[in-house]
Design a protein around this motif. Structure first.
Motif, mmCIF file in Angstrom:
data_model
loop_
_atom_site.group_PDB
_atom_site.id
_atom_site.type_symbol
_atom_site.label_atom_id
_atom_site.label_comp_id
_atom_site.label_asym_id
_atom_site.label_seq_id
_atom_site.Cartn_x
_atom_site.Cartn_y
_atom_site.Cartn_z
ATOM 1 N N THR A 160 0.826 -1.197 0.000
ATOM 2 C CA THR A 160 0.000 0.000 0.000
ATOM 3 C C THR A 160 0.863 1.250 0.000
ATOM 4 O OG1 THR A 160 -1.572 -1.239 1.348
ATOM 5 C CG2 THR A 160 -1.895 1.121 1.236
ATOM 6 N N THR A 161 0.455 2.231 -0.797
ATOM 7 C CA THR A 161 1.091 3.540 -0.772
ATOM 8 C C THR A 161 0.053 4.552 -0.313
ATOM 9 O OG1 THR A 161 2.538 2.943 -2.604
ATOM 10 C CG2 THR A 161 2.266 5.299 -2.151
ATOM 11 N N PHE A 162 0.397 5.309 0.700
ATOM 12 C CA PHE A 162 -0.501 6.352 1.201
ATOM 13 C C PHE A 162 -0.056 7.694 0.640
ATOM 14 C CE2 PHE A 162 -0.776 3.016 4.487
ATOM 15 C CZ PHE A 162 -2.137 2.760 4.396
ATOM 16 N N VAL A 163 -1.009 8.426 0.041
ATOM 17 C CA VAL A 163 -0.677 9.687 -0.623
ATOM 18 C C VAL A 163 -1.283 10.902 0.073
ATOM 19 C CG1 VAL A 163 -0.418 8.568 -2.871
ATOM 20 C CG2 VAL A 163 -2.637 9.559 -2.232
ATOM 21 N N GLN A 164 -2.154 10.670 1.038
ATOM 22 C CA GLN A 164 -2.827 11.791 1.701
ATOM 23 C C GLN A 164 -3.088 11.425 3.154
ATOM 24 O OE1 GLN A 164 -6.003 13.516 -0.693
ATOM 25 N NE2 GLN A 164 -7.202 13.930 1.124
ATOM 26 N N HIS A 165 -2.836 12.368 4.060
ATOM 27 C CA HIS A 165 -3.138 12.206 5.484
ATOM 28 C C HIS A 165 -4.237 13.194 5.829
ATOM 29 C CE1 HIS A 165 1.151 10.621 6.555
ATOM 30 N NE2 HIS A 165 0.718 10.144 5.418
ATOM 31 N N ASN A 166 -5.277 12.732 6.528
ATOM 32 C CA ASN A 166 -6.406 13.589 6.889
ATOM 33 C C ASN A 166 -6.625 13.555 8.396
ATOM 34 O OD1 ASN A 166 -6.980 14.062 4.106
ATOM 35 N ND2 ASN A 166 -8.018 12.101 4.019
ATOM 36 N N GLY A 170 -8.344 3.533 -0.196
ATOM 37 C CA GLY A 170 -8.190 2.698 0.967
ATOM 38 C C GLY A 170 -7.833 3.628 2.111
ATOM 39 N N LYS A 171 -8.309 3.312 3.318
ATOM 40 C CA LYS A 171 -8.064 4.200 4.458
ATOM 41 C C LYS A 171 -7.587 3.401 5.664
ATOM 42 C CE LYS A 171 -11.759 7.294 2.969
ATOM 43 N NZ LYS A 171 -13.113 7.790 3.266
ATOM 44 N N LEU A 172 -6.494 3.848 6.244
ATOM 45 C CA LEU A 172 -6.025 3.324 7.522
ATOM 46 C C LEU A 172 -6.362 4.388 8.550
ATOM 47 C CD1 LEU A 172 -4.567 1.128 9.138
ATOM 48 C CD2 LEU A 172 -2.416 2.320 8.623
ATOM 49 N N VAL A 173 -7.328 4.096 9.418
ATOM 50 C CA VAL A 173 -7.882 5.118 10.307
ATOM 51 C C VAL A 173 -7.570 4.810 11.764
ATOM 52 C CG1 VAL A 173 -9.751 5.568 8.662
ATOM 53 C CG2 VAL A 173 -10.150 3.995 10.530
ATOM 54 N N ARG A 174 -7.479 5.893 12.546
ATOM 55 C CA ARG A 174 -7.306 5.743 13.990
ATOM 56 C C ARG A 174 -7.813 6.997 14.691
ATOM 57 N NH1 ARG A 174 -2.239 7.522 16.578
ATOM 58 N NH2 ARG A 174 -1.033 8.734 15.091
ATOM 59 N N VAL A 175 -8.066 6.866 15.965
ATOM 60 C CA VAL A 175 -8.533 7.971 16.796
ATOM 61 C C VAL A 175 -7.381 8.393 17.699
ATOM 62 C CG1 VAL A 175 -10.128 8.601 18.645
ATOM 63 C CG2 VAL A 175 -10.939 7.252 16.705
ATOM 64 N N ILE A 176 -7.093 9.701 17.706
ATOM 65 C CA ILE A 176 -5.996 10.180 18.546
ATOM 66 C C ILE A 176 -6.490 10.900 19.798
ATOM 67 C CG2 ILE A 176 -4.302 10.215 16.688
ATOM 68 C CD1 ILE A 176 -4.749 13.175 16.363
ATOM 69 N N ALA A 222 -13.931 13.938 19.444
ATOM 70 C CA ALA A 222 -12.982 12.951 18.938
ATOM 71 C C ALA A 222 -12.146 13.571 17.838
ATOM 72 C CB ALA A 222 -13.701 11.718 18.402
ATOM 73 N N GLU A 223 -10.877 13.218 17.839
ATOM 74 C CA GLU A 223 -9.969 13.605 16.762
ATOM 75 C C GLU A 223 -9.636 12.327 16.012
ATOM 76 O OE1 GLU A 223 -7.358 16.604 16.823
ATOM 77 O OE2 GLU A 223 -8.334 17.710 18.433
ATOM 78 N N PHE A 224 -9.864 12.377 14.712
ATOM 79 C CA PHE A 224 -9.789 11.217 13.843
ATOM 80 C C PHE A 224 -8.700 11.478 12.812
ATOM 81 C CE2 PHE A 224 -11.569 8.449 10.508
ATOM 82 C CZ PHE A 224 -11.969 7.358 11.251
ATOM 83 N N PHE A 225 -7.795 10.509 12.643
ATOM 84 C CA PHE A 225 -6.675 10.676 11.728
ATOM 85 C C PHE A 225 -6.638 9.485 10.789
ATOM 86 C CE2 PHE A 225 -2.208 10.100 10.569
ATOM 87 C CZ PHE A 225 -1.893 11.374 10.118
ATOM 88 N N TYR A 226 -6.456 9.759 9.495
ATOM 89 C CA TYR A 226 -6.349 8.628 8.581
ATOM 90 C C TYR A 226 -5.436 8.899 7.410
ATOM 91 C CZ TYR A 226 -10.352 10.867 6.164
ATOM 92 O OH TYR A 226 -11.213 11.741 5.538
ATOM 93 N N LEU A 227 -4.867 7.783 6.935
ATOM 94 C CA LEU A 227 -4.022 7.762 5.759
ATOM 95 C C LEU A 227 -4.880 7.248 4.604
ATOM 96 C CD1 LEU A 227 -0.943 5.919 7.327
ATOM 97 C CD2 LEU A 227 -1.381 8.371 7.259
ATOM 98 N N ALA A 228 -4.751 7.852 3.424
ATOM 99 C CA ALA A 228 -5.547 7.456 2.266
ATOM 100 C C ALA A 228 -4.638 7.057 1.112
ATOM 101 C CB ALA A 228 -6.461 8.597 1.839
#
Length: 180
Positions: free
Chosen positions: A43-49, A70-76, A127-133
Motif C-alpha cells: 500500500t502507498t498512502f498519498v494523503q493524510h487527513n 483505501g483508508k487506515l484510520v485511527r482515533v488520537i 474525537a480527533e480522527f486521523f487517517y491515511l488514504a
C-alpha cells in the motif's frame, strides 16, 4: 503489530505494539515494511487527513467511485464507532458491514480497503480522527450512502439522533448506490 481479520475478510484491525511507563507511551503508528510483512499489502498512502468532531456526529457512509481510497484510520483523542461496508459487486459480502470501537485509549487502527464505504459515529464528547488514504480526494467522484439504510441495517450505538452534514442527509440508499 498484531493484525486481526473482521467478518469482512479484507477489512483489518491493526493493534500496534505500545511501549508505556509512568511517563506515557510510544508506538509506531505506521511502518511501511512492518505493514507489508503483517498484511501482505503493498500500500502507498498519498494523503493524510485529520478531523475533529463532537459527540453524536456521524460522518458517512462515504466512498469515491473513481479514485477509490483505501483508508487506515485511527482515533488520537476520544472514541468512535467505525464502520466499513462492502460495495464490490462481485463480492460474496456485498452489502455487509463490520464495525469496531476505536479510541485514543485502545490505539486500534482500522483498515478500510478500496471498494468499501466508510463512516464513523463519535461516542465521546469530542474525537480527533486521523487517517491515511491511498488516493487523493476527488470531490467529483465522491458518493455517500445514508447512514440508516434499512438494507444495510447498521447497528450504530446511538444515543438520540445523530448530527449529520447536509451531504450526509441527502445521501442515497444502498439500492441506488453506485457500486464498484
Amino acid at each position: 503489530m498484531k493484525v486481526r481479520t473482521t467478518s469482512l475478510p479484507d477489512v483489518l484491525i491493526i493493534e500496534p505494539r505500545v511501549f508505556g511507563d509512568d511517563r506515557g507511551f510510544f508506538f509506531e503508528s505506521f511502518n511501511q515494511r512492518r505493514w507489508q510483512e503483517a498484511t501482505g499489502l503493498k500500500t502507498t498512502f498519498v494523503q493524510h487527513n485529520h478531523s475533529s468532531s463532537r459527540k453524536n456526529v456521524l460522518r458517512g457512509l462515504h466512498y469515491q467511485i473513481q479514485q477509490p481510497q483505501g483508508k487506515l484510520v485511527r482515533v488520537i483523542a476520544g472514541e468512535v464507532f467505525d464502520v466499513a461496508v462492502d460495495l464490490r459487486k462481485n463480492s460474496p459480502t456485498l452489502g455487509q458491514w463490520t464495525g469496531e470501537y476505536l479510541s485514543a485509549d485502545n490505539k486500534k487502527q482500522f483498515w478500510v480497503p478500496e471498494g468499501f464505504a466508510h463512516g464513523f459515529l463519535v461516542l465521546s464528547e469530542k474525537a480527533e480522527f486521523f487517517y491515511l488514504a491511498t488516493d487523493y480526494y476527488a470531490p467529483e467522484s465522491e458518493r455517500a450512502i445514508i447512514w440508516n439504510d434499512p438494507d444495510l441495517n447498521i447497528d450504530w450505538p446511538l444515543q438520540g439522533e445523530p448530527c449529520l452534514s447536509e451531504k450526509d442527509c441527502a445521501a442515497s440508499s444502498f439500492q441506488d448506490a453506485d457500486l464498484y
